[in-house]
Design a protein around this motif. Structure first.
Motif, short mmCIF file in Angstrom:
data_model
loop_
_atom_site.label_atom_id
_atom_site.label_comp_id
_atom_site.label_asym_id
_atom_site.label_seq_id
_atom_site.Cartn_x
_atom_site.Cartn_y
_atom_site.Cartn_z
N ALA A 10 35.26 -4.21 6.47
CA ALA A 10 35.49 -3.35 7.63
C ALA A 10 34.69 -2.05 7.51
CB ALA A 10 36.97 -3.04 7.77
N GLN A 11 34.69 -1.49 6.28
CA GLN A 11 33.95 -0.25 6.07
C GLN A 11 32.46 -0.47 6.29
OE1 GLN A 11 34.58 1.49 2.24
NE2 GLN A 11 33.36 3.32 2.67
N SER A 12 31.94 -1.59 5.81
CA SER A 12 30.52 -1.89 5.99
C SER A 12 30.17 -2.07 7.47
CB SER A 12 30.14 -3.16 5.23
OG SER A 12 30.37 -2.99 3.85
N ALA A 13 31.09 -2.69 8.21
CA ALA A 13 30.86 -2.89 9.64
C ALA A 13 30.82 -1.56 10.38
CB ALA A 13 31.95 -3.79 10.22
N VAL A 14 31.75 -0.66 9.99
CA VAL A 14 31.77 0.66 10.62
C VAL A 14 30.49 1.43 10.33
CG1 VAL A 14 32.89 2.91 10.62
CG2 VAL A 14 34.28 0.84 10.68
N GLU A 15 30.08 1.41 9.05
CA GLU A 15 28.85 2.13 8.67
C GLU A 15 27.65 1.53 9.38
OE1 GLU A 15 28.66 1.96 4.46
OE2 GLU A 15 30.26 3.44 4.14
N GLY A 16 27.64 0.18 9.49
CA GLY A 16 26.53 -0.47 10.17
C GLY A 16 26.48 -0.12 11.64
N ALA A 17 27.67 -0.03 12.26
CA ALA A 17 27.73 0.32 13.68
C ALA A 17 27.22 1.73 13.92
CB ALA A 17 29.16 0.18 14.20
N VAL A 18 27.58 2.66 13.01
CA VAL A 18 27.17 4.05 13.17
C VAL A 18 25.68 4.21 12.90
CG1 VAL A 18 27.46 6.39 12.29
CG2 VAL A 18 29.46 4.92 12.63
N LYS A 19 25.21 3.64 11.76
CA LYS A 19 23.81 3.79 11.40
C LYS A 19 22.90 3.00 12.33
CE LYS A 19 24.76 4.59 6.49
NZ LYS A 19 24.57 4.08 5.12
N GLY A 20 23.40 1.91 12.89
CA GLY A 20 22.57 1.08 13.76
C GLY A 20 22.67 1.45 15.22
N LEU A 21 23.26 2.59 15.56
CA LEU A 21 23.42 2.97 16.96
C LEU A 21 22.07 3.15 17.66
CD1 LEU A 21 25.52 3.50 19.09
CD2 LEU A 21 25.63 5.89 18.36
N PRO A 22 21.09 3.80 17.05
CA PRO A 22 19.77 3.87 17.72
C PRO A 22 19.18 2.49 18.01
CG PRO A 22 19.88 5.48 15.96
CD PRO A 22 21.10 4.61 15.82
N TRP A 23 19.33 1.56 17.05
CA TRP A 23 18.83 0.22 17.28
C TRP A 23 19.59 -0.47 18.41
CZ3 TRP A 23 15.07 -2.99 17.05
CH2 TRP A 23 15.29 -4.37 17.14
N THR A 24 20.87 -0.20 18.50
CA THR A 24 21.67 -0.76 19.59
C THR A 24 21.18 -0.26 20.94
OG1 THR A 24 23.60 -0.87 18.13
CG2 THR A 24 24.01 -1.00 20.49
N VAL A 25 20.84 1.02 21.00
CA VAL A 25 20.32 1.59 22.24
C VAL A 25 19.03 0.88 22.64
CG1 VAL A 25 19.40 3.67 23.33
CG2 VAL A 25 21.41 3.83 21.84
N LEU A 26 18.14 0.67 21.67
CA LEU A 26 16.88 -0.01 21.95
C LEU A 26 17.10 -1.45 22.41
CD1 LEU A 26 14.69 1.23 18.96
CD2 LEU A 26 14.50 1.92 21.35
N ARG A 27 18.02 -2.14 21.75
CA ARG A 27 18.26 -3.53 22.10
C ARG A 27 18.93 -3.65 23.46
NH1 ARG A 27 21.87 -6.87 17.99
NH2 ARG A 27 23.39 -5.36 18.80
N LEU A 28 19.84 -2.73 23.77
CA LEU A 28 20.56 -2.79 25.04
C LEU A 28 19.63 -2.50 26.21
CD1 LEU A 28 23.36 -3.14 26.36
CD2 LEU A 28 23.69 -0.67 26.10
N HIS A 29 18.63 -1.65 25.99
CA HIS A 29 17.71 -1.25 27.05
C HIS A 29 16.30 -1.77 26.76
CE1 HIS A 29 20.75 1.38 28.86
NE2 HIS A 29 21.04 1.76 27.63
N ARG A 30 16.23 -2.97 26.21
CA ARG A 30 14.92 -3.52 25.84
C ARG A 30 14.05 -3.78 27.07
NH1 ARG A 30 18.83 -7.15 24.51
NH2 ARG A 30 18.92 -9.13 25.64
N ALA A 31 14.66 -4.09 28.21
CA ALA A 31 13.85 -4.30 29.43
C ALA A 31 13.11 -3.02 29.81
CB ALA A 31 14.73 -4.76 30.58
N ALA A 32 13.82 -1.89 29.75
CA ALA A 32 13.17 -0.61 30.05
C ALA A 32 12.12 -0.28 28.99
CB ALA A 32 14.22 0.50 30.12
#
Length: 331
Positions: A10-32
């Protein structure tokens, strides 16, 4: 053992979610992101081509002659070069217009897709329940596109200036024209960042995609028109008088010109000459000289920095307002 494993996972998932937030933004708006990258590559290709044909375009813009004794280029060859001249003018002009208006689609995208749509469909609220705080979410939402837009726009502006070569106004337009002015300096980058933050602020205010698009576009348009209208007042002008009437060079950004009266007043009426005095003209006996208020070409950089500074200040205020609104609306 299993409890520790679950906690560690759970801790690793939380850290991954926080650290990977910029990547999530890129993936979510990959069309743009793909659209932005394709547009940037297209601009690079066009500008490189404009640079390559620049010499032929300048030859086509010059004088020609049918007689070799004049020493001028042959008009037969100039026919082909004039076509290149038109292509160069259109290519440079369209690219400059695209750069100067880039802030508008950025504002619409930021308000509608980046912020408004995610608040409207609940994606943002879901992210906030995954140990990603609202403020961190907004910071990533703004920082990632801001970095990409700054880098891409800066590169496009530098290439645009490079493709213009000697800045011949007959080919690329005078420096004080709106599209030319905005697209040849830091103002272009500042406008894009202002569009991004104003759009994001509109998304947070409306919390819906379509209204955010309209509000973000309107706010950006108001900023653009205001700075365009008052650009001549952003830096002290040069006041010049003379007798007789004189002509300013083409490179001068003329703000005002007219007649200087013996009383010390200024008017834009013309001397009457042989005509009887009346509306629109003043008697020659009352004319002390002529005057002009203008910006010389050396004022380009002061005007650029002041305008860019105002746009960045608006971007900073919009960013601060966005964080304040988000803090007020979330626990």
């Amino acid at each position: 053992m299993s409890t520790l494993t679950v906690k560690s996972t759970a801790q690793s998932a939380v850290e991954g979610a926080v650290k990977g937030l910029p990547w999530t933004v890129l993936r979510l708006h990959r069309a743009a992101l793909i659209t932005w990258g394709a547009g940037l590559l297209a601009a690079v290709a066009v500008l490189v081509w404009m640079y390559v044909i620049g010499d032929d375009a300048r030859a086509g813009a010059g004088a020609c002659s049918l007689s070799p004794e004049t020493g001028l280029p042959s008009c037969y060859e100039a026919v082909t070069e004039s076509t290149v001249h038109e292509i160069y003018q259109q290519g440079i002009g369209l690219t400059g217009t695209a750069l100067s208006y880039l802030m508008f689609p950025v504002a619409a995208w930021a308000g509608g897709a980046l912020i408004g749509r995610e608040l409207e469909n609940g994606t943002a609220q879901l992210a906030w329940t995954q140990s990603v705080t609202p403020l961190r979410w907004l910071a990533a939402k703004l920082a990632v596109p801001a970095l990409l837009l700054t880098a891409g726009t800066t590169a496009a502006v530098l290439l645009y200036v490079w493709a213009r070569r000697d800045d011949d106004p007959n080919l690329v337009g005078d420096w004080y024209l709106t599209d030319v002015f905005v697209s040849t300096g830091p103002a272009a980058v500042a406008y894009v960042l202002a569009g991004l933050t104003l759009g994001a602020l509109a998304g947070l205010l409306t919390r819906r995609a379509l209204p955010a698009v309209g509000l973000g576009f309107a706010a950006t348009l108001a900023l653009y028109n205001a700075l365009d209208h008052y650009r001549e007042n952003l830096w002290p002008t040069v006041f010049r008088t003379g007798v007789p009437h004189y002509e300013l060079p083409r490179s001068a950004f003329q703000v005002e010109n007219g007649v200087l009266l013996t009383s010390g007043e200024r008017t834009q009426d013309v001397p009457c000459g042989d005509s009887p005095p009346g509306p629109g003209c003043v008697p020659d006996t009352e004319v002390a000289g002529f005057y002009s208020v203008h910006h010389p070409e050396s004022h380009f950089w002061p005007l650029q920095f002041v305008e860019a500074g105002i746009a960045l200040a608006v971007a900073a205020l919009a960013t601060a307002a966005a964080f304040w609104i988000l803090r007020r609306r979330t626990p």
